[in-house]
Design a protein around this motif. Structure first.
Motif, PDB file in Angstrom:
ATOM      1  N   PHE A 159       0.805  -1.217   0.000  1.00  0.00           N
ATOM      2  CA  PHE A 159       0.000   0.000   0.000  1.00  0.00           C
ATOM      3  C   PHE A 159       0.841   1.271   0.000  1.00  0.00           C
ATOM      4  O   PHE A 159       0.349   2.338  -0.340  1.00  0.00           O
ATOM      5  N   MET A 160       2.113   1.170   0.384  1.00  0.00           N
ATOM      6  CA  MET A 160       2.962   2.361   0.453  1.00  0.00           C
ATOM      7  C   MET A 160       3.064   3.086  -0.889  1.00  0.00           C
ATOM      8  O   MET A 160       2.807   4.287  -0.958  1.00  0.00           O
ATOM      9  N   PRO A 161       3.412   2.395  -1.993  1.00  0.00           N
ATOM     10  CA  PRO A 161       3.505   3.121  -3.269  1.00  0.00           C
ATOM     11  C   PRO A 161       2.172   3.701  -3.729  1.00  0.00           C
ATOM     12  O   PRO A 161       2.135   4.748  -4.362  1.00  0.00           O
ATOM     13  N   ILE A 162       1.076   3.038  -3.397  1.00  0.00           N
ATOM     14  CA  ILE A 162      -0.248   3.551  -3.767  1.00  0.00           C
ATOM     15  C   ILE A 162      -0.514   4.840  -2.988  1.00  0.00           C
ATOM     16  O   ILE A 162      -0.975   5.837  -3.549  1.00  0.00           O
ATOM     17  N   GLY A 163      -0.209   4.806  -1.697  1.00  0.00           N
ATOM     18  CA  GLY A 163      -0.378   6.001  -0.872  1.00  0.00           C
ATOM     19  C   GLY A 163       0.509   7.139  -1.329  1.00  0.00           C
ATOM     20  O   GLY A 163       0.086   8.291  -1.381  1.00  0.00           O
ATOM     21  N   GLN A 164       1.750   6.826  -1.684  1.00  0.00           N
ATOM     22  CA  GLN A 164       2.676   7.859  -2.138  1.00  0.00           C
ATOM     23  C   GLN A 164       2.188   8.539  -3.412  1.00  0.00           C
ATOM     24  O   GLN A 164       2.368   9.744  -3.583  1.00  0.00           O
ATOM     25  N   LYS A 165       1.531   7.780  -4.281  1.00  0.00           N
ATOM     26  CA  LYS A 165       0.951   8.388  -5.482  1.00  0.00           C
ATOM     27  C   LYS A 165      -0.165   9.355  -5.105  1.00  0.00           C
ATOM     28  O   LYS A 165      -0.314  10.404  -5.724  1.00  0.00           O
ATOM     29  N   ILE A 166      -0.936   9.009  -4.073  1.00  0.00           N
ATOM     30  CA  ILE A 166      -2.045   9.861  -3.659  1.00  0.00           C
ATOM     31  C   ILE A 166      -1.530  11.148  -3.020  1.00  0.00           C
ATOM     32  O   ILE A 166      -1.990  12.233  -3.342  1.00  0.00           O
ATOM     33  N   TYR A 167      -0.576  11.020  -2.110  1.00  0.00           N
ATOM     34  CA  TYR A 167      -0.102  12.252  -1.455  1.00  0.00           C
ATOM     35  C   TYR A 167       1.118  12.848  -2.135  1.00  0.00           C
ATOM     36  O   TYR A 167       1.715  13.809  -1.647  1.00  0.00           O
ATOM     37  N   LYS A 168       1.454  12.304  -3.295  1.00  0.00           N
ATOM     38  CA  LYS A 168       2.443  12.891  -4.199  1.00  0.00           C
ATOM     39  C   LYS A 168       3.796  13.166  -3.549  1.00  0.00           C
ATOM     40  O   LYS A 168       4.371  14.232  -3.689  1.00  0.00           O
ATOM     41  N   ARG A 169       4.292  12.175  -2.824  1.00  0.00           N
ATOM     42  CA  ARG A 169       5.641  12.243  -2.258  1.00  0.00           C
ATOM     43  C   ARG A 169       6.433  11.096  -2.837  1.00  0.00           C
ATOM     44  O   ARG A 169       5.929   9.980  -2.974  1.00  0.00           O
ATOM     45  N   GLY A 170       7.670  11.348  -3.148  1.00  0.00           N
ATOM     46  CA  GLY A 170       8.500  10.384  -3.838  1.00  0.00           C
ATOM     47  C   GLY A 170       8.916   9.198  -2.999  1.00  0.00           C
ATOM     48  O   GLY A 170       8.758   9.156  -1.792  1.00  0.00           O
ATOM     49  N   MET A 171       9.478   8.239  -3.691  1.00  0.00           N
ATOM     50  CA  MET A 171       9.959   7.011  -3.083  1.00  0.00           C
ATOM     51  C   MET A 171      11.317   7.205  -2.419  1.00  0.00           C
ATOM     52  O   MET A 171      11.815   6.312  -1.773  1.00  0.00           O
ATOM     53  N   ASN A 172      11.940   8.373  -2.574  1.00  0.00           N
ATOM     54  CA  ASN A 172      13.290   8.573  -2.063  1.00  0.00           C
ATOM     55  C   ASN A 172      13.319   9.057  -0.621  1.00  0.00           C
ATOM     56  O   ASN A 172      14.377   9.412  -0.115  1.00  0.00           O
ATOM     57  N   LEU A 173      12.189   9.070   0.065  1.00  0.00           N
ATOM     58  CA  LEU A 173      12.145   9.464   1.464  1.00  0.00           C
ATOM     59  C   LEU A 173      12.642   8.333   2.362  1.00  0.00           C
ATOM     60  O   LEU A 173      12.531   7.156   2.008  1.00  0.00           O
ATOM     61  N   HIS A 174      13.136   8.698   3.520  1.00  0.00           N
ATOM     62  CA  HIS A 174      13.522   7.709   4.523  1.00  0.00           C
ATOM     63  C   HIS A 174      12.282   6.880   4.878  1.00  0.00           C
ATOM     64  O   HIS A 174      11.163   7.387   4.906  1.00  0.00           O
ATOM     65  N   VAL A 175      12.472   5.609   5.156  1.00  0.00           N
ATOM     66  CA  VAL A 175      11.352   4.701   5.435  1.00  0.00           C
ATOM     67  C   VAL A 175      10.484   5.214   6.577  1.00  0.00           C
ATOM     68  O   VAL A 175       9.252   5.218   6.479  1.00  0.00           O
TER      69      VAL A 175
END
Length: 107
Positions: free
Chosen positions: A3-19
């Motif tokens: 669900f993390m990548p799906i959520g990141q698409k919704i709140y428009k924050r990249g995958m390069n953030l610290h976990v």
């Protein structure tokens, strides 16, 4: 954390953030962790007859709505211009499905 990548698409924050930062933003946005979403999704599939076309992002739309209780127009804009009728259909469908699942779990 599917669900993390799906959520990141919704709140428009990249995958390069610290976990830890990614998890914090996810929880602040949706009110639960991606882990909880990953547990709830198969439970919904088993306890509620999910409607054809149900997708994980629809669950996140519902959680976003319940967490922040935004107006429909604001939520549609935040979700990239989702049609209000489509939003309403899936948000309330998943709110009802979660409630049904909880009823079945408690009985």
């Amino acid at each position: 954390d599917a669900f993390m990548p799906i959520g990141q698409k919704i709140y428009k924050r990249g995958m390069n953030l610290h976990v830890a930062t990614s998890h914090q933003i996810f929880e602040e946005t949706f009110g639960v962790s991606p882990y909880i979403c990953a547990l709830v999704w198969p439970h919904l599939s088993r306890t509620v007859d999910l409607q054809e076309g149900s997708m994980p992002h629809h669950l996140l739309w519902s959680l976003l709505f319940m967490k922040h209780y935004m107006t429909e127009n604001v939520l549609c804009a935040m979700l990239g211009g989702v049609d209000p009728k489509t939003l309403r259909k899936w948000v309330w469908y998943f709110i009802d499905s979660i409630a049904d699942m909880m009823d079945k779990q408690l009985v």
